[in-house]
Structure formats: structure tokens, C-alpha cells
Design a protein around this motif. Structure first.
Motif, short mmCIF file in Angstrom:
data_model
loop_
_atom_site.label_atom_id
_atom_site.label_comp_id
_atom_site.label_asym_id
_atom_site.label_seq_id
_atom_site.Cartn_x
_atom_site.Cartn_y
_atom_site.Cartn_z
N GLY A 112 0.54 16.68 -108.09
CA GLY A 112 0.21 16.35 -106.50
C GLY A 112 0.99 17.63 -105.80
N ARG A 114 1.72 18.81 -101.80
CA ARG A 114 1.77 18.45 -100.47
C ARG A 114 2.04 19.66 -99.51
N TYR A 129 -3.02 17.23 -99.10
CA TYR A 129 -2.54 17.01 -100.56
C TYR A 129 -3.92 17.55 -101.38
#
Length: 350
Positions: A112, A114, A129
Motif C-alpha cells: 500500500g 499512501r 491510496y
């Protein structure tokens, strides 16, 4: 309905009172948020709740005595400090989708990313995201891992898929023949005996963030122009006698309260006689301007905040003077109103 009907008059008075109470509630809520933020961030309060060198039991009792609001404010401040220092962060994420093959456990383990963006009013927008997953290639046996975009929350007008093809190219696919032997399928437009293109994850994330920042910069520029002209927010700044039927301009990326009308605005009367200025679409690349005499203009904002080109059309055709003013001078969108004021003064010195 008869306006002289006592029932109709009573209903109008009640609607007026309700609108007045809603405006007052909105003002008090903004005042409360401002005072709470000021008190919680004050140095005196932070010193009083800061734990001194003491036994663990005293520290635990201090945490119990502190209000949850104070603890939340401290956590929020710490998060903002992290956002300022690190605008892009990564984290592991496991895909909960049951449709993925259970044997391919590595496909469930996602990376992930961000992205945090700070806008003109000093606030951070909701984080964006990117979820990346491993791509199946024959390079994994050599210790090389390739990734590709699995999911994302980036606005649709930012070409994430196209950027992924540029910065995160796929490797030659590995296909199994009937005998179980693996053979490499050469990609199109690729010379033989040349190594596959390397992926540039840092460049991919950097370009996505650059386009997000450019988008918010264009939105902030439009908001600044509207504030300089003066705006009235429905249900907050407008009084009952100033309310108008019909739709008002809807602010982009503003949560709208349909009961109080918060999020809908219109321009105040100004010396430039501009009655509307707003982006034509969500990406805010083009801005539409309307004057009280019926002239309508449109200009384009570049990613660097410059006015690239403009068109103004009125009853007599194109207004070349205003077009030159919009694109002339230093060319910055932030100084558009200053350039328009000079032309208005020359046309009407009074």
C-alpha cells in the motif's frame, strides 16, 4: 397561496426563524472548533498534561485523567507532523477478496502507498491510496519482483493505468506448453536479446503525486479568485431577504448539507461585474467566467498555475482585449483579477 393568509405568514416567519437558527448554529460550530483547536494546541495545556519522570502507575493514572478529546488532539497533531515530514508512506496490506486463488498467497500480500496532500487553508485532504500487487513473471526465480496497480483511490481523470504502463512495464509473460516446458513470449516492439525494461516505482509514485498536487493547486487558485471577488454561502452568510430561488454554484470537493445549503455559494456584486467564476469540470483545467453584460469567457490553467489560453465571447463577438488581458502580464492565474482591474479602470476611470 394567498400571501395575506395568516397561516402562510406564520409559515414564512417560522422558515425565517429556522434559517436564522441554522446560521447561528453553523457560526457557533465554527467558533467551537477554532477555540478547541487553539486551547488544545496551547503551550500551557501541553505542559500541564505532559507526563513528568514518574513511576508507571502515575503515568497510567495521568492517561486516565486526560480527556479523550485531548488524547485525540495529540494523536491528530502527531499524525499531521508525520504527514508534513513524509508526504508519501508505504504499508503492507492483505487483500481480503475471496476470489483470489488460495494457492497464490503472494497475490494477496499487497504493497500500500499512501499520498497526503496539503491544500491552501493548511488542511490535509483525505489520503489517496495505491495498492500494488506482485506480477507473475519468470524473474521471481532470479530474486526480482515486479509490481502492478491492483486498486487505487486516485481520481479518474488522472491516468493511473497509462502511468503504470510507462513506469511499471510488464515483463515477458511465462506460458506453459503442453509438455509442461516454459517458453518466453517476446513483447511487441521489443528487439530480440534485449533485457526487459526496469520498473521505476519511485518515479511512478512521484508522477502521480505531482498530478494530484497540480490538481489541488488549480482548485485552490479558483477558490482564491472567488474569495477575492467575495462569495456568499447559502444558509450561512446569506440572510432570508438575500436568498434566491434556483441552484447556486456548487463548490467542488465540499461536503454539502442539503438542509442548510452549506457548500453552495454565489458571488457578491463586485466592480469587475463578474457574476460567476468556476471550474468547468472536476479536474479544474478550464475555468468559466461570466460577466453581468452577458459576456462569457473560458481560460485554461496549466499544471504550473499559468493561464495558457483564453476565449471571451459577447454579443459583438470575441473580445480580443479581455483575451489578451487574461493571458498577458506575468500570465499567472493568481493575478488575473489584478489585470482585469487595470482594464476596468482604463475603460471607466470613475
Amino acid at each position: 397561496m394567498d400571501p395575506n393568509d395568516p397561516t402562510a405568514q406564520l409559515e414564512e416567519e417560522l422558515d425565517s426563524d429556522i434559517s436564522s437558527i441554522r446560521r447561528e448554529i453553523c457560526k457557533l460550530q465554527r467558533r467551537r472548533r477554532f477555540l478547541s483547536s487553539s486551547i488544545l494546541s496551547s503551550e500551557a495545556l501541553q505542559k500541564s498534561i505532559k507526563p513528568q519522570p514518574s513511576p508507571v502507575s502515575s503515568l497510567l493514572s495521568l492517561n486516565k485523567d486526560i480527556s479523550p478529546l485531548v488524547r485525540t488532539a495529540g494523536t491528530h497533531a502527531q499524525s499531521n507532523h508525520h504527514r508534513i515530514a513524509f508526504s508519501v508512506t508505504t504499508f503492507p496490506f492483505k487483500d481480503p477478496s475471496p476470489t483470489i486463488d488460495a494457492e497464490s498467497e503472494d497475490l494477496k500480500n499487497l504493497l500500500g502507498v499512501r499520498i497526503d496532500i496539503c491544500v491552501r487553508n493548511g488542511r490535509f485532504t483525505k489520503p489517496y491510496y495505491l495498492l500494488l500487487r506482485k506480477a507473475r513473471t519468470n524473474e521471481q526465480s532470479q530474486g526480482k519482483v515486479r509490481v502492478k496497480v491492483h486498486r487505487h483511490t486516485i481520481p479518474a481523470f488522472i491516468p493511473v493505468e497509462r502511468l503504470g504502463r510507462v513506469f511499471l512495464p510488464d515483463a515477458p509473460q511465462v506460458l506453459g506448453d503442453g509438455d509442461g516446458n516454459a517458453e518466453t513470449q517476446t513483447q511487441l516492439k521489443r528487439k530480440p536479446n534485449t533485457p526487459p525494461r526496469k520498473q521505476n516505482l519511485n518515479g511512478f509514485v512521484r508522477e502521480v503525486r505531482r498530478q494530484l498536487v497540480a490538481w489541488h493547486t488549480r482548485l485552490d487558485a479558483v477558490y482564491l479568485l472567488r474569495e477575492q471577488l467575495g462569495i456568499i454561502r447559502r444558509g450561512v452568510d446569506a440572510y432570508p431577504d438575500e436568498e434566491e430561488d434556483g441552484p447556486w454554484d456548487r463548490d467542488v470537493l465540499v461536503d454539502v448539507d442539503f438542509d442548510s445549503g452549506v457548500g453552495e455559494t454565489r458571488l457578491k456584486e463586485n466592480k469587475l461585474a463578474i457574476v460567476a467564476i468556476s471550474p468547468t469540470a472536476l479536474e479544474a483545467s478550464y475555468v468559466r467566467v461570466e460577466w453581468v453584460d452577458g459576456r462569457v469567457g473560458r481560460f485554461k490553467i496549466s499544471n504550473s498555475g499559468m493561464v495558457e489560453r483564453a476565449v471571451v465571447i459577447g454579443d459583438g463577438g470575441r473580445d480580443k482585449i479581455l483575451e489578451a488581458v487574461l493571458t498577458g502580464g506575468d500570465g499567472k492565474v493568481l493575478t488575473v483579477l489584478e489585470r482585469l482591474k487595470k482594464v476596468a479602470f482604463l475603460r471607466d476611470p470613475e
